[in-house]
Write an enzyme that holds these catalytic residues in place. Structure first.
Site, PDB file in Angstrom:
ATOM      1  N   GLU A  89       0.819  -1.226   0.000  1.00 44.01           N
ATOM      2  CA  GLU A  89       0.000   0.000   0.000  1.00 44.01           C
ATOM      3  C   GLU A  89       0.847   1.267   0.000  1.00 44.01           C
ATOM      4  OE1 GLU A  89      -2.603  -3.174   1.970  1.00 44.01           O
ATOM      5  OE2 GLU A  89      -0.500  -2.529   2.120  1.00 44.01           O
ATOM      6  N   PHE A 151     -11.190  -6.528  14.663  1.00 43.54           N
ATOM      7  CA  PHE A 151     -10.141  -7.022  13.777  1.00 43.54           C
ATOM      8  C   PHE A 151      -9.831  -6.001  12.697  1.00 43.54           C
ATOM      9  CE2 PHE A 151      -9.022  -9.480   9.880  1.00 43.54           C
ATOM     10  CZ  PHE A 151      -7.778  -9.934  10.308  1.00 43.54           C
ATOM     11  N   GLN A 152      -8.560  -5.659  12.565  1.00 44.06           N
ATOM     12  CA  GLN A 152      -8.062  -4.692  11.591  1.00 44.06           C
ATOM     13  C   GLN A 152      -8.704  -3.317  11.761  1.00 44.06           C
ATOM     14  OE1 GLN A 152      -8.214  -6.479   7.633  1.00 44.06           O
ATOM     15  NE2 GLN A 152      -6.177  -7.340   7.946  1.00 44.06           N
ATOM     16  N   LYS A 201     -17.284  -0.167   6.645  1.00 42.17           N
ATOM     17  CA  LYS A 201     -17.728  -1.156   5.665  1.00 42.17           C
ATOM     18  C   LYS A 201     -19.240  -1.128   5.462  1.00 42.17           C
ATOM     19  CE  LYS A 201     -17.231  -5.993   4.304  1.00 42.17           C
ATOM     20  NZ  LYS A 201     -16.619  -7.312   4.611  1.00 42.17           N
ATOM     21  N   MET A 518      24.940   8.779   1.546  1.00 40.67           N
ATOM     22  CA  MET A 518      24.872  10.055   2.238  1.00 40.67           C
ATOM     23  C   MET A 518      25.165   9.897   3.724  1.00 40.67           C
ATOM     24  SD  MET A 518      24.578  13.253   1.635  1.00 40.67           S
ATOM     25  CE  MET A 518      23.647  13.600   0.143  1.00 40.67           C
TER      26      MET A 518
END
Length: 610
Positions: A89, A151-152, A201, A518
């Site tokens: 993502e 959940f999530q 949802k 760097m």
């Protein structure tokens, strides 16, 4: 640049797998057109997809999951928006970010709840720091479970609040069209930035339908950015500029978002002004123009930094005086009168006091300035000629020179210059963060806006490949090259899989020094050469790795054959080519400002300072 679409995308999955499903959704769109007087009933998921369609969205960058499956089902049943399935993502966020930068159209991300949404946070912060418009659609657990540690579940509104321009949570499905309209308006207008839409949802459930109507326009009472600059301030700015003896134009990324590069160039040419760009502003003024001083700041050119320090008038256009430009703010350009043009009033006098502040859209303000200046007004010519004479002396002293010996391998500067020659300075260049970033910024020639894509404010390793992918998606006919290092490329190297699936034949120029260049440079200069965890001693064979993903790999170790091998890679127009260039591990990026000092205090090489 104008947005074009890649209509040839072999191996596509998810978009056109079901003609019947697409036909089903098309019927709804036809109803919208034929029965405009009667409301068309849609589910929340269908309204979201239709609203994005009505907003003109062509691509969505995302990754599916449980909380957004209703939305993905609606996407499956239409054919106007193409979904790009990334492998992480974060890459979706970076692709949307880059799509915005290169086309000017707002990129869209779709991620599921919890880890899917939080994986976009780095990309959101990257866009926020660089003022990039982006709309992030984050799935959420059902409304009844919010706050229950389901959940999530993650409070995406709370998590992202410090790094977004605004955020919304859908409380009722009927709000979706208006919220989508507001999200795009806020993201695009004023000083651009990312906007998050959090969608539980149940707001997209297939068993409930609502009347769909997409608003033609939107009004946000508490948000009305100023577009037109104050006429009195603009007149005062022109008078100050015309009276200048040592003027400099300092232009940043705001010129790109305002599409004001032509006005900036005309103003500079009309008055014979020297121009320097920030890292984010490269391309706003042609890099091949004799009046261009190069990039300024921490690793800016000697002539740009010296000109800024000794200027008597600085015209700052769409730039925010960040610390990588100013060095010590108490010692910044002590004799200069500052004219600062910016659409964001909070950016003016935030770090450097502006003697003549102008709040407004850069294009509008520059247009007004050109009208006041007219065709016959000019600066003090004898003083200006002396100023240019001094600038040319500074150019002679350094001019981005470097040790060209190849005793310890290929010089990274030489590799970038070879790419510049091979591509005739016409490629779109993306970069990650580190030494290779500065070499790419300094040694490639950028002649147009959107030709250079990079994370400036946040300094995000891992953006280079997703940025290149989005640029190639938008401009399939252009050469697109990601200049990276072996540290950065491994941050999102899994996207080589996405490149194969969607036929994105970008080129990757990996300046491989087997170390975090760097970091090592700073350790060399400030930590007496104690290289704490800056070496990478377990690198993969990048050629074989690229080949395992179905692409082409080329290894370059010989300075004599380097340019020919780069040309060979660039000639493979339909192939992603990973060009692994082994470069001198001891090379540093110069010039480099001396921390805490003025803009004129720089290291010019390992043993030479101003």
């Amino acid at each position: 640049m104008q947005d074009t679409q890649n209509t040839q995308s072999p191996n596509m999955t998810g978009l056109n797998q079901s003609a019947n499903a697409a036909e089903h959704f098309s019927e709804k769109q036809q109803l919208l057109a034929e029965h405009s007087t009667q409301p068309v009933m849609m589910t929340g998921a269908e309204m979201l997809v239709q609203a994005l369609t009505d907003e003109g969205v062509k691509y969505i960058f995302g990754y599916p999951g449980g909380a957004v499956l209703h939305i993905y089902d609606a996407l499956f049943q239409q054919e106007n928006i193409e979904h790009i399935l990334v492998r992480h993502e974060q890459a979706a966020g970076h692709m949307a970010d880059a799509y915005s930068r290169v086309t000017g159209n707002t990129g869209v991300v779709l991620a599921t709840s919890g880890p899917g949404a939080t994986n976009t946070v780095t990309a959101i912060a990257t866009a926020f720091m660089d003022s990039v418009p982006m709309v992030v659609i984050a799935g959420q657990v059902p409304s009844s479970l919010i706050g229950e540690d389901a959940f999530q579940e993650t409070d995406m509104i709370g998590v992202s609040r410090p790094i977004v321009k605004h955020s919304f949570q859908i409380r009722h499905a009927s709000e979706i069209p208006m919220i989508v309209k507001k999200a795009f308006y806020i993201a695009q207008s004023g000083r651009p930035g990312p906007v998050v839409i959090d969608i539980p949802k149940d707001m997209t459930a297939p068993n409930e339908k609502f009347a769909y109507e997409y608003p033609e326009e939107v009004f946000v009472r508490s948000y009305q950015p100023s577009m037109k600059g104050h006429s009195g301030q603009i007149k005062k700015a022109v008078e100050t500029l015309l009276a200048a003896k040592r003027p400099v134009v300092y232009a940043g990324g705001g010129v790109i978002w305002s599409k004001a590069d032509k006005e900036l160039t005309e103003l500079a040419h009309r008055l014979n002004l020297p121009v320097t760009n920030t890292l984010m502003g490269l391309g706003t003024f042609p890099g091949s123009d004799r009046q261009f001083l190069g990039m300024l700041g921490m690793h800016g050119t000697y002539e740009a930094n010296m000109s800024m320090h000794h200027a008597d008038v600085i015209l700052a256009v769409g730039a925010r005086f960040d610390d990588r430009v100013t060095n010590n703010v108490k010692k910044f350009c002590p004799n200069a009168t500052i004219i600062h043009i910016d659409i964001d009033p909070t950016s003016i006098s935030k770090t450097i006091f502006a003697h003549i502040p102008i709040v407004g859209d850069v294009k509008s303000v520059l247009t007004d300035m050109l009208e006041i200046i007219g065709e016959d007004k000019e600066l003090n010519q004898p003083a200006l000629l002396d100023w240019w004479s001094q600038i040319n002396e500074w150019r002679k002293r350094h001019g981005l020179r470097y040790d060209t010996s190849t005793e310890h391998g290929i010089k990274p500067q030489a590799a970038v210059q070879a790419l510049d020659r091979v591509t005739n300075s016409n490629a779109i260049i993306t970069s990650d963060v580190g030494q290779h970033q500065m070499f790419a910024a300094l040694y490639y020639t950028y002649n147009e806006p959107g030709q250079w894509l990079n994370s400036g404010g946040l300094g995000t390793m891992g953006v280079g490949l997703p940025y290149a992918m989005a640029a190639k998606l938008a401009y399939p006919e252009r050469d697109v090259v990601c200049i990276t290092g072996e540290g950065s490329i491994q941050m999102n190297i899994q996207e080589l899989s996405t490149c194969l699936q969607y036929n994105l034949p970008v080129k990757i120029l990996n300046l491989n020094n087997a170390q975090l260049g760097m970091v090592k440079q700073w350790q060399d200069m400030l930590y007496e050469g104690r290289h704490a965890h800056s070496y990478m001693n377990s690198l993969p064979d990048f050629v074989k790795l690229a080949e395992s993903y179905g692409h082409v790999g080329i290894k370059i170790t010989d300075p004599e054959t380097m340019e020919a091998q780069i040309a060979e890679a660039m000639a493979m127009k339909d192939k992603l080519v990973f060009i692994d260039v082994y470069v001198d591990r001891n090379e540093h990026v110069y010039p480099m400002q001396i921390a805490g000092q003025t803009m004129r205090d720089m290291w010019l090489s390992k043993g030479e300072r101003t």
